[in-house]
Motif scaffolding. Structure first.
Motif, PDB file in Angstrom:
ATOM      1  N   ILE A  22      26.793  37.521  47.038  1.00  0.00           N
ATOM      2  CA  ILE A  22      27.578  36.656  47.928  1.00  0.00           C
ATOM      3  C   ILE A  22      28.519  35.713  47.175  1.00  0.00           C
ATOM      4  CG2 ILE A  22      25.881  36.772  49.803  1.00  0.00           C
ATOM      5  CD1 ILE A  22      25.102  33.863  48.993  1.00  0.00           C
ATOM      6  N   HIS A  23      28.656  35.922  45.859  1.00  0.00           N
ATOM      7  CA  HIS A  23      29.571  35.056  45.103  1.00  0.00           C
ATOM      8  C   HIS A  23      30.156  35.822  43.927  1.00  0.00           C
ATOM      9  CE1 HIS A  23      31.289  31.336  43.622  1.00  0.00           C
ATOM     10  NE2 HIS A  23      30.886  31.697  42.412  1.00  0.00           N
ATOM     11  N   SER A  24      31.456  36.148  44.015  1.00  0.00           N
ATOM     12  CA  SER A  24      32.131  36.815  42.903  1.00  0.00           C
ATOM     13  C   SER A  24      33.593  36.392  42.865  1.00  0.00           C
ATOM     14  CB  SER A  24      32.036  38.335  43.053  1.00  0.00           C
ATOM     15  OG  SER A  24      32.849  38.772  44.125  1.00  0.00           O
ATOM     16  N   HIS A  25      34.141  36.443  41.689  1.00  0.00           N
ATOM     17  CA  HIS A  25      35.562  36.136  41.485  1.00  0.00           C
ATOM     18  C   HIS A  25      36.240  37.445  41.087  1.00  0.00           C
ATOM     19  CE1 HIS A  25      35.078  31.750  41.758  1.00  0.00           C
ATOM     20  NE2 HIS A  25      33.853  32.056  41.368  1.00  0.00           N
ATOM     21  N   ILE A  26      36.190  38.400  41.983  1.00  0.00           N
ATOM     22  CA  ILE A  26      36.557  39.777  41.692  1.00  0.00           C
ATOM     23  C   ILE A  26      37.997  40.126  42.072  1.00  0.00           C
ATOM     24  CG2 ILE A  26      35.684  40.720  43.864  1.00  0.00           C
ATOM     25  CD1 ILE A  26      34.393  42.967  42.093  1.00  0.00           C
ATOM     26  N   ILE A  27      38.637  39.307  42.893  1.00  0.00           N
ATOM     27  CA  ILE A  27      40.044  39.551  43.239  1.00  0.00           C
ATOM     28  C   ILE A  27      40.900  39.096  42.059  1.00  0.00           C
ATOM     29  CG2 ILE A  27      41.952  38.985  44.778  1.00  0.00           C
ATOM     30  CD1 ILE A  27      39.910  38.487  46.988  1.00  0.00           C
ATOM     31  N   SER A  28      41.731  39.982  41.566  1.00  0.00           N
ATOM     32  CA  SER A  28      42.530  39.641  40.383  1.00  0.00           C
ATOM     33  C   SER A  28      43.680  38.698  40.717  1.00  0.00           C
ATOM     34  CB  SER A  28      43.079  40.908  39.729  1.00  0.00           C
ATOM     35  OG  SER A  28      43.972  41.571  40.593  1.00  0.00           O
ATOM     36  N   GLY A  29      43.944  37.805  39.769  1.00  0.00           N
ATOM     37  CA  GLY A  29      45.113  36.948  39.842  1.00  0.00           C
ATOM     38  C   GLY A  29      45.043  35.741  40.761  1.00  0.00           C
ATOM     39  N   ILE A  30      43.902  35.476  41.393  1.00  0.00           N
ATOM     40  CA  ILE A  30      43.826  34.326  42.297  1.00  0.00           C
ATOM     41  C   ILE A  30      43.259  33.096  41.597  1.00  0.00           C
ATOM     42  CG2 ILE A  30      42.669  33.384  44.341  1.00  0.00           C
ATOM     43  CD1 ILE A  30      43.238  35.843  45.816  1.00  0.00           C
ATOM     44  N   ASP A  31      42.230  33.288  40.779  1.00  0.00           N
ATOM     45  CA  ASP A  31      41.604  32.142  40.114  1.00  0.00           C
ATOM     46  C   ASP A  31      41.257  32.511  38.671  1.00  0.00           C
ATOM     47  OD1 ASP A  31      39.322  33.709  40.354  1.00  0.00           O
ATOM     48  OD2 ASP A  31      38.404  32.465  41.882  1.00  0.00           O
ATOM     49  N   ASP A  32      40.209  31.897  38.135  1.00  0.00           N
ATOM     50  CA  ASP A  32      39.825  32.144  36.752  1.00  0.00           C
ATOM     51  C   ASP A  32      38.900  33.350  36.601  1.00  0.00           C
ATOM     52  OD1 ASP A  32      37.638  31.055  38.005  1.00  0.00           O
ATOM     53  OD2 ASP A  32      37.210  29.571  36.467  1.00  0.00           O
ATOM     54  N   GLY A  33      38.810  34.177  37.626  1.00  0.00           N
ATOM     55  CA  GLY A  33      37.978  35.378  37.584  1.00  0.00           C
ATOM     56  C   GLY A  33      38.723  36.552  36.992  1.00  0.00           C
ATOM     57  N   SER A  34      38.737  37.654  37.709  1.00  0.00           N
ATOM     58  CA  SER A  34      39.377  38.874  37.236  1.00  0.00           C
ATOM     59  C   SER A  34      40.844  38.624  36.871  1.00  0.00           C
ATOM     60  CB  SER A  34      39.293  39.949  38.319  1.00  0.00           C
ATOM     61  OG  SER A  34      40.006  41.095  37.920  1.00  0.00           O
ATOM     62  N   LYS A  35      41.224  39.120  35.698  1.00  0.00           N
ATOM     63  CA  LYS A  35      42.590  38.921  35.207  1.00  0.00           C
ATOM     64  C   LYS A  35      43.568  39.954  35.754  1.00  0.00           C
ATOM     65  CE  LYS A  35      41.166  35.559  32.693  1.00  0.00           C
ATOM     66  NZ  LYS A  35      40.932  34.358  33.467  1.00  0.00           N
ATOM     67  N   ASP A  36      43.072  41.164  36.034  1.00  0.00           N
ATOM     68  CA  ASP A  36      43.957  42.227  36.517  1.00  0.00           C
ATOM     69  C   ASP A  36      43.121  43.280  37.253  1.00  0.00           C
ATOM     70  OD1 ASP A  36      42.756  43.868  34.490  1.00  0.00           O
ATOM     71  OD2 ASP A  36      44.322  43.288  33.075  1.00  0.00           O
ATOM     72  N   GLU A  37      43.797  44.256  37.814  1.00  0.00           N
ATOM     73  CA  GLU A  37      43.110  45.268  38.615  1.00  0.00           C
ATOM     74  C   GLU A  37      42.119  46.089  37.786  1.00  0.00           C
ATOM     75  OE1 GLU A  37      44.891  48.902  40.925  1.00  0.00           O
ATOM     76  OE2 GLU A  37      45.214  47.067  42.082  1.00  0.00           O
ATOM     77  N   ALA A  38      42.448  46.353  36.522  1.00  0.00           N
ATOM     78  CA  ALA A  38      41.530  47.105  35.656  1.00  0.00           C
ATOM     79  C   ALA A  38      40.211  46.350  35.485  1.00  0.00           C
ATOM     80  CB  ALA A  38      42.184  47.369  34.301  1.00  0.00           C
ATOM     81  N   MET A  39      40.293  45.028  35.336  1.00  0.00           N
ATOM     82  CA  MET A  39      39.079  44.217  35.214  1.00  0.00           C
ATOM     83  C   MET A  39      38.299  44.230  36.528  1.00  0.00           C
ATOM     84  SD  MET A  39      38.619  40.186  34.209  1.00  0.00           S
ATOM     85  CE  MET A  39      38.683  40.359  32.433  1.00  0.00           C
ATOM     86  N   SER A  40      39.001  44.156  37.645  1.00  0.00           N
ATOM     87  CA  SER A  40      38.332  44.210  38.951  1.00  0.00           C
ATOM     88  C   SER A  40      37.594  45.526  39.116  1.00  0.00           C
ATOM     89  CB  SER A  40      39.345  44.031  40.084  1.00  0.00           C
ATOM     90  OG  SER A  40      39.880  42.738  40.075  1.00  0.00           O
TER      91      SER A  40
ATOM     92  N   GLY B  37      43.862  40.720  48.893  1.00  0.00           N
ATOM     93  CA  GLY B  37      43.098  41.030  47.688  1.00  0.00           C
ATOM     94  C   GLY B  37      41.816  41.781  47.990  1.00  0.00           C
ATOM     95  N   ALA B  38      41.098  41.376  49.025  1.00  0.00           N
ATOM     96  CA  ALA B  38      39.861  42.065  49.410  1.00  0.00           C
ATOM     97  C   ALA B  38      40.162  43.482  49.892  1.00  0.00           C
ATOM     98  CB  ALA B  38      39.116  41.275  50.475  1.00  0.00           C
ATOM     99  N   GLU B  39      41.241  43.649  50.630  1.00  0.00           N
ATOM    100  CA  GLU B  39      41.619  44.995  51.095  1.00  0.00           C
ATOM    101  C   GLU B  39      41.964  45.890  49.912  1.00  0.00           C
ATOM    102  OE1 GLU B  39      42.142  48.329  53.188  1.00  0.00           O
ATOM    103  OE2 GLU B  39      41.195  46.477  53.894  1.00  0.00           O
ATOM    104  N   ARG B  40      42.664  45.350  48.918  1.00  0.00           N
ATOM    105  CA  ARG B  40      42.993  46.153  47.739  1.00  0.00           C
ATOM    106  C   ARG B  40      41.729  46.561  47.001  1.00  0.00           C
ATOM    107  NH1 ARG B  40      44.527  50.272  45.707  1.00  0.00           N
ATOM    108  NH2 ARG B  40      44.905  50.246  43.476  1.00  0.00           N
ATOM    109  N   LEU B  41      40.739  45.681  46.942  1.00  0.00           N
ATOM    110  CA  LEU B  41      39.461  46.042  46.318  1.00  0.00           C
ATOM    111  C   LEU B  41      38.781  47.174  47.073  1.00  0.00           C
ATOM    112  CD1 LEU B  41      37.941  42.545  45.483  1.00  0.00           C
ATOM    113  CD2 LEU B  41      38.896  44.198  43.866  1.00  0.00           C
TER     114      LEU B  41
END
Length: 101
Positions: A4-22, A58-62
């Motif tokens: 219930i807690h992830s920073h998986i959308i790329s480019g929004i915050d300090d989480g995933s840096k890009d789509e490859a990381m996601s 971002g969630a839809e792209r994931l």
């Protein structure tokens, strides 16, 4: 397992840096037994206030990415909301920042 807690959308915050990381994060989630994951990027941190639409897109792209790579993972939208004196006004103006809308 439900995350219930992830920073998986790329480019929004300090989480995933890009789509490859996601994608790597999605793959690791599935490998560890996660069946559902909430994409909960930061909101209202140091005047960081992305539009609610950015979270939804971002969630839809994931979801698309998971489907393209045959990853059996339900992905939901949400935010990690930081308390702020103007929080109620900001939420009323910008949308519903609750888990999965």
């Amino acid at each position: 397992m439900i995350d219930i807690h992830s920073h998986i959308i790329s480019g929004i915050d300090d989480g995933s840096k890009d789509e490859a990381m996601s994608l790597k994060m999605l793959q690791k989630a599935v490998a560890s037994g996660t069946t559902s994951i909430f994409a909960t990027s930061h909101l209202l941190q140091a005047a960081h206030n992305p539009a609610w639409q950015d979270f939804l897109v971002g969630a839809e792209r994931l979801r698309q990415l998971a489907g393209e790579h045959n990853l059996p993972l339900a992905i939901y939208s949400g935010c990690e909301v930081f308390m702020d004196w103007d929080l109620l006004d900001i939420i009323a103006e910008n949308g519903s920042f609750c888990l999965n809308g």
